[in-house]
Design a protein around this motif. Structure first.
Motif, PDB file in Angstrom:
ATOM      1  N   MET A 186       0.838  -1.229  -0.126  1.00  0.00           N
ATOM      2  CA  MET A 186       0.136   0.104   0.134  1.00  0.00           C
ATOM      3  C   MET A 186       0.806   1.505  -0.145  1.00  0.00           C
ATOM      4  O   MET A 186       0.388   2.324  -0.539  1.00  0.00           O
ATOM      5  N   ASP A 187       2.051   1.142   0.646  1.00  0.00           N
ATOM      6  CA  ASP A 187       3.102   2.324   0.634  1.00  0.00           C
ATOM      7  C   ASP A 187       3.793   2.469  -0.744  1.00  0.00           C
ATOM      8  O   ASP A 187       4.839   1.979  -0.548  1.00  0.00           O
ATOM      9  N   THR A 188       3.036   2.878  -1.494  1.00  0.00           N
ATOM     10  CA  THR A 188       3.813   2.891  -2.929  1.00  0.00           C
ATOM     11  C   THR A 188       5.050   3.715  -3.225  1.00  0.00           C
ATOM     12  O   THR A 188       5.870   3.334  -4.037  1.00  0.00           O
ATOM     13  N   ASP A 189       5.006   4.692  -2.325  1.00  0.00           N
ATOM     14  CA  ASP A 189       6.174   5.423  -2.584  1.00  0.00           C
ATOM     15  C   ASP A 189       7.216   5.219  -1.466  1.00  0.00           C
ATOM     16  O   ASP A 189       8.322   5.648  -1.403  1.00  0.00           O
ATOM     17  N   ALA A 190       7.025   4.086  -0.705  1.00  0.00           N
ATOM     18  CA  ALA A 190       7.973   3.437   0.218  1.00  0.00           C
ATOM     19  C   ALA A 190       8.730   4.678   1.196  1.00  0.00           C
ATOM     20  O   ALA A 190       9.799   4.524   1.568  1.00  0.00           O
ATOM     21  N   ASN A 191       7.824   5.522   1.746  1.00  0.00           N
ATOM     22  CA  ASN A 191       8.318   6.573   2.664  1.00  0.00           C
ATOM     23  C   ASN A 191       7.898   6.191   4.112  1.00  0.00           C
ATOM     24  O   ASN A 191       7.941   7.001   4.874  1.00  0.00           O
ATOM     25  N   GLY A 192       7.299   4.994   4.109  1.00  0.00           N
ATOM     26  CA  GLY A 192       7.066   4.533   5.776  1.00  0.00           C
ATOM     27  C   GLY A 192       5.688   4.906   6.168  1.00  0.00           C
ATOM     28  O   GLY A 192       5.340   4.723   7.186  1.00  0.00           O
ATOM     29  N   GLU A 193       4.861   5.305   5.219  1.00  0.00           N
ATOM     30  CA  GLU A 193       3.503   5.941   5.659  1.00  0.00           C
ATOM     31  C   GLU A 193       2.554   5.897   4.667  1.00  0.00           C
ATOM     32  O   GLU A 193       3.102   6.041   3.226  1.00  0.00           O
ATOM     33  N   ILE A 194       1.466   5.563   4.632  1.00  0.00           N
ATOM     34  CA  ILE A 194       0.380   5.118   3.888  1.00  0.00           C
ATOM     35  C   ILE A 194      -0.569   6.477   3.796  1.00  0.00           C
ATOM     36  O   ILE A 194      -1.322   6.808   4.774  1.00  0.00           O
ATOM     37  N   SER A 195      -0.240   7.104   2.646  1.00  0.00           N
ATOM     38  CA  SER A 195      -1.150   8.495   2.360  1.00  0.00           C
ATOM     39  C   SER A 195      -2.770   7.842   2.217  1.00  0.00           C
ATOM     40  O   SER A 195      -2.826   6.872   1.599  1.00  0.00           O
ATOM     41  N   PHE A 196      -3.391   9.282   2.226  1.00  0.00           N
ATOM     42  CA  PHE A 196      -4.824   8.865   1.789  1.00  0.00           C
ATOM     43  C   PHE A 196      -4.947   8.414   0.239  1.00  0.00           C
ATOM     44  O   PHE A 196      -5.784   7.510   0.116  1.00  0.00           O
ATOM     45  N   SER A 197      -4.317   9.097  -0.717  1.00  0.00           N
ATOM     46  CA  SER A 197      -4.235   8.625  -1.992  1.00  0.00           C
ATOM     47  C   SER A 197      -3.619   7.153  -2.076  1.00  0.00           C
ATOM     48  O   SER A 197      -4.574   6.236  -2.990  1.00  0.00           O
ATOM     49  N   GLU A 198      -2.788   6.657  -1.433  1.00  0.00           N
ATOM     50  CA  GLU A 198      -2.289   5.389  -1.410  1.00  0.00           C
ATOM     51  C   GLU A 198      -3.269   4.363  -0.892  1.00  0.00           C
ATOM     52  O   GLU A 198      -3.614   3.350  -1.494  1.00  0.00           O
ATOM     53  N   PHE A 199      -4.010   4.767  -0.003  1.00  0.00           N
ATOM     54  CA  PHE A 199      -5.035   3.901   0.708  1.00  0.00           C
ATOM     55  C   PHE A 199      -6.311   3.961  -0.228  1.00  0.00           C
ATOM     56  O   PHE A 199      -6.530   2.674  -0.323  1.00  0.00           O
ATOM     57  N   HIS A 200      -6.785   5.107  -0.684  1.00  0.00           N
ATOM     58  CA  HIS A 200      -7.806   4.884  -1.436  1.00  0.00           C
ATOM     59  C   HIS A 200      -7.395   4.220  -2.765  1.00  0.00           C
ATOM     60  O   HIS A 200      -8.537   3.250  -3.184  1.00  0.00           O
ATOM     61  N   ARG A 201      -6.309   4.362  -3.365  1.00  0.00           N
ATOM     62  CA  ARG A 201      -5.935   3.366  -4.462  1.00  0.00           C
ATOM     63  C   ARG A 201      -6.164   2.024  -4.200  1.00  0.00           C
ATOM     64  O   ARG A 201      -6.723   1.048  -5.036  1.00  0.00           O
ATOM     65  N   ALA A 202      -5.416   1.500  -3.050  1.00  0.00           N
ATOM     66  CA  ALA A 202      -5.386   0.270  -2.682  1.00  0.00           C
ATOM     67  C   ALA A 202      -6.973  -0.326  -2.213  1.00  0.00           C
ATOM     68  O   ALA A 202      -7.107  -1.435  -2.849  1.00  0.00           O
ATOM     69  N   ILE A 203      -8.053   0.455  -2.018  1.00  0.00           N
ATOM     70  CA  ILE A 203      -9.190   0.094  -1.565  1.00  0.00           C
ATOM     71  C   ILE A 203      -9.980  -0.234  -3.072  1.00  0.00           C
ATOM     72  O   ILE A 203     -10.460  -1.060  -3.463  1.00  0.00           O
ATOM     73  N   LEU A 204      -9.619   0.643  -3.988  1.00  0.00           N
ATOM     74  CA  LEU A 204     -10.329   0.744  -5.329  1.00  0.00           C
ATOM     75  C   LEU A 204      -9.746  -0.734  -6.181  1.00  0.00           C
ATOM     76  O   LEU A 204     -10.669  -1.198  -6.627  1.00  0.00           O
ATOM     77  N   ILE A 205      -8.465  -0.821  -5.822  1.00  0.00           N
ATOM     78  CA  ILE A 205      -7.881  -2.240  -6.468  1.00  0.00           C
ATOM     79  C   ILE A 205      -8.671  -3.594  -6.083  1.00  0.00           C
ATOM     80  O   ILE A 205      -8.979  -4.407  -6.674  1.00  0.00           O
ATOM     81  N   LEU A 206      -8.744  -3.369  -4.584  1.00  0.00           N
ATOM     82  CA  LEU A 206      -9.298  -4.615  -3.974  1.00  0.00           C
ATOM     83  C   LEU A 206     -10.711  -4.881  -4.069  1.00  0.00           C
ATOM     84  O   LEU A 206     -11.362  -6.139  -4.569  1.00  0.00           O
ATOM     85  N   GLN A 207     -11.506  -3.720  -4.465  1.00  0.00           N
ATOM     86  CA  GLN A 207     -12.814  -3.809  -4.755  1.00  0.00           C
ATOM     87  C   GLN A 207     -13.156  -4.254  -6.038  1.00  0.00           C
ATOM     88  O   GLN A 207     -13.794  -5.202  -6.594  1.00  0.00           O
ATOM     89  N   GLN A 208     -12.287  -3.617  -7.050  1.00  0.00           N
ATOM     90  CA  GLN A 208     -12.289  -4.069  -8.290  1.00  0.00           C
ATOM     91  C   GLN A 208     -12.094  -5.503  -8.443  1.00  0.00           C
ATOM     92  O   GLN A 208     -12.777  -6.605  -9.243  1.00  0.00           O
ATOM     93  N   GLN A 209     -10.964  -6.115  -7.852  1.00  0.00           N
ATOM     94  CA  GLN A 209     -10.648  -7.561  -7.926  1.00  0.00           C
ATOM     95  C   GLN A 209     -11.888  -8.493  -6.908  1.00  0.00           C
ATOM     96  O   GLN A 209     -12.227  -9.375  -7.703  1.00  0.00           O
ATOM     97  N   GLN A 210     -12.470  -8.156  -6.155  1.00  0.00           N
ATOM     98  CA  GLN A 210     -13.448  -8.584  -5.625  1.00  0.00           C
ATOM     99  C   GLN A 210     -14.969  -8.587  -6.653  1.00  0.00           C
ATOM    100  O   GLN A 210     -15.533  -9.830  -6.686  1.00  0.00           O
ATOM    101  N   GLN A 211     -14.979  -7.557  -7.351  1.00  0.00           N
ATOM    102  CA  GLN A 211     -16.153  -7.774  -8.253  1.00  0.00           C
ATOM    103  C   GLN A 211     -15.924  -8.539  -9.361  1.00  0.00           C
ATOM    104  O   GLN A 211     -16.665  -9.160  -9.854  1.00  0.00           O
ATOM    105  N   GLN A 212     -14.635  -8.513  -9.907  1.00  0.00           N
ATOM    106  CA  GLN A 212     -14.193  -9.293 -10.916  1.00  0.00           C
ATOM    107  C   GLN A 212     -14.506 -10.709 -10.575  1.00  0.00           C
ATOM    108  O   GLN A 212     -14.867 -11.542 -11.462  1.00  0.00           O
ATOM    109  N   GLN A 213     -14.187 -11.206  -9.016  1.00  0.00           N
ATOM    110  CA  GLN A 213     -14.498 -12.669  -8.610  1.00  0.00           C
ATOM    111  C   GLN A 213     -15.942 -12.933  -8.897  1.00  0.00           C
ATOM    112  O   GLN A 213     -16.367 -13.879  -9.097  1.00  0.00           O
ATOM    113  N   GLN A 214     -16.622 -11.943  -8.309  1.00  0.00           N
ATOM    114  CA  GLN A 214     -18.213 -12.161  -8.221  1.00  0.00           C
ATOM    115  C   GLN A 214     -18.881 -12.197  -9.435  1.00  0.00           C
ATOM    116  O   GLN A 214     -19.521 -13.066  -9.763  1.00  0.00           O
TER     117      GLN A 214
END
Length: 109
Positions: A78-106
């Motif tokens: 989730m920490d795509t810039d590897a700065n030791g902290e997950i920013s809101f944009s990194e968190f939001h992106r990860a959530i969207l990816i996970l939900q897309q994967q879940q939808q694809q599975q469904q």
């Protein structure tokens, strides 16, 4: 293995479908809006710094049953810039990816 991207066997694709906020009132629900994502992010950002560090991440995921390895791997993914902290944009992106994967599975069923 971590949660991003999903493994081929699908075992890790339930991160948010079953443990969306990891604990508390929102557990067991998916996050469906940016406002919802922001709410979960604020819950995880215990010190209000605007980022989720490993200590904060661990405090929420450990009680939800995740292993240290799962937590470390997921944090790193989730920490795509590897700065030791997950920013809101990194968190939001990860959530969207996970939900897309879940939808694809469904959709595949």
């Amino acid at each position: 293995d971590g949660f991003l991207p999903a493994s081929d066997d699908g075992e890790e694709d339930e991160l948010l479908s079953n443990k969306s906020t990891c604990s508390g009132k929102g557990a067991g629900k998916t996050i469906s809006t940016k406002k919802g994502v922001a709410k979960v992010f604020k819950e995880l950002d215990i010190d209000g710094s605007g980022g989720i560090d490993m200590e904060e991440f661990n405090k929420h995921l450990r009680p939800a049953g995740y292993s240290s390895d799962e937590i470390q791997t997921t944090f790193s993914e989730m920490d795509t810039d590897a700065n030791g902290e997950i920013s809101f944009s990194e968190f939001h992106r990860a959530i969207l990816i996970l939900q897309q994967q879940q939808q694809q599975q469904q959709d595949d069923y």
